[in-house]
Design a protein around this motif. Structure first.
Motif, PDB file in Angstrom:
ATOM      1  N   ASN A 176       6.443   9.737   4.171  1.00  0.00           N
ATOM      2  CA  ASN A 176       5.386  10.523   3.530  1.00  0.00           C
ATOM      3  C   ASN A 176       4.794   9.695   2.406  1.00  0.00           C
ATOM      4  O   ASN A 176       5.365   9.606   1.329  1.00  0.00           O
ATOM      5  N   PRO A 177       3.636   9.083   2.648  1.00  0.00           N
ATOM      6  CA  PRO A 177       3.068   8.195   1.627  1.00  0.00           C
ATOM      7  C   PRO A 177       2.555   8.936   0.403  1.00  0.00           C
ATOM      8  O   PRO A 177       2.202   8.320  -0.586  1.00  0.00           O
ATOM      9  N   ASN A 178       2.511  10.270   0.475  1.00  0.00           N
ATOM     10  CA  ASN A 178       2.014  11.025  -0.682  1.00  0.00           C
ATOM     11  C   ASN A 178       3.047  11.138  -1.793  1.00  0.00           C
ATOM     12  O   ASN A 178       2.711  11.516  -2.904  1.00  0.00           O
ATOM     13  N   ILE A 179       4.299  10.855  -1.462  1.00  0.00           N
ATOM     14  CA  ILE A 179       5.342  10.955  -2.488  1.00  0.00           C
ATOM     15  C   ILE A 179       5.454   9.628  -3.225  1.00  0.00           C
ATOM     16  O   ILE A 179       5.696   8.598  -2.597  1.00  0.00           O
ATOM     17  N   LEU A 203       0.069   5.471 -12.004  1.00  0.00           N
ATOM     18  CA  LEU A 203      -1.222   5.116 -11.397  1.00  0.00           C
ATOM     19  C   LEU A 203      -1.978   6.361 -10.928  1.00  0.00           C
ATOM     20  O   LEU A 203      -3.196   6.417 -10.977  1.00  0.00           O
ATOM     21  N   SER A 204      -1.213   7.367 -10.508  1.00  0.00           N
ATOM     22  CA  SER A 204      -1.867   8.597 -10.029  1.00  0.00           C
ATOM     23  C   SER A 204      -2.343   9.470 -11.189  1.00  0.00           C
ATOM     24  O   SER A 204      -3.022  10.464 -10.969  1.00  0.00           O
TER      25      SER A 204
END
Lengths: 70, 150
Positions: free
Chosen positions: B87-90, B99-100
């Motif tokens: 899951n690249p969103n984690i 960065l987010s």
């Protein structure tokens, strides 16, 4: 605008008024010299010219604040 | 990281779709475009374009690797759990979290105490926060214990 590393960025700000916090100390003064491992701050203690030179290990720094000039 | 035996076993039983998820080529070799399209499009390119290039410029790379290189080399890892997150969103590192949160109101906590303000930039080994007073605060990422969005 900003340099890639912490030390490089500090080096661009020599001569600025800074507040440096370590785990247990808070130092206010003029940023004088920056090397890979040490930061030298001249702490001006009063208005009569007496000052203290403080050497701070870069690795011990928690943050460096550059207050807005009054 | 998987041990050699485990790695061999893993490679043998690895389904094609997993194989496509990460790059098995060495760090400096570019992937075969046809087989690793996903890799090129996302993580492999990110790795090469940002982290790897930046490391070369990092003065501390003389000592081995600069602070920016300490993150796991995702493209080269054989273990998919360390390589390419399913899951690249984690976010996987504190740096990714930061960065987010660029341009957001944040509070970061160091051993000395908290710093509150707008996160301006995230660099190789430090961040810059602008406080309500207008003061800029440089915080080494190594010293950040906690990050919270306000």
């Amino acid at each position: 605008m900003f340099e890639e590393t912490f030390v490089e960025e500090l080096a661009t700000r020599i001569g600025s008024r800074v507040e440096i916090a370590t785990d247990n100390n808070f130092i206010e003064g003029i940023l004088s010299t920056v090397t890979e491992e040490l930061v030298l701050v001249i702490e001006v203690s009063n208005g009569y010219g007496s000052s203290t030179i403080m050497y701070i290990a870069v690795d011990a720094i928690n943050f460096v604040r550059f207050p807005v000039a009054a | 990281m998987l041990k050699t035996k485990q790695r061999a076993r893993y490679n043998k039983s690895m389904p094609t779709w997993v194989e496509k998820m990460y790059c098995k080529t060495s760090y400096d070799d570019r992937c075969d475009d046809k087989r690793h399209d996903g890799c090129h499009d996302k993580r492999h390119d990110r790795c090469h374009d940002k982290r790897h290039d930046r490391c070369d410029k990092c003065p501390q790379s003389e000592k081995g690797h600069g602070p920016c290189c300490k993150e796991p080399i995702q493209c080269n890892a054989l273990d998919p759990t360390n390589c390419h997150p399913f899951n690249p969103n984690i976010p996987r590192t504190l740096r990714e979290v930061l960065l987010s949160l660029i341009n957001e109101q944040v509070q970061v906590t160091t051993p000395f105490g908290p710093i509150t303000g707008t996160l301006l930039v995230v660099k190789c080994d430090y961040i810059v926060i602008v406080e309500a007073s207008g003061a800029q605060v440089l915080v080494p990422i190594d010293k950040i214990e906690l990050v919270s969005e306000l």
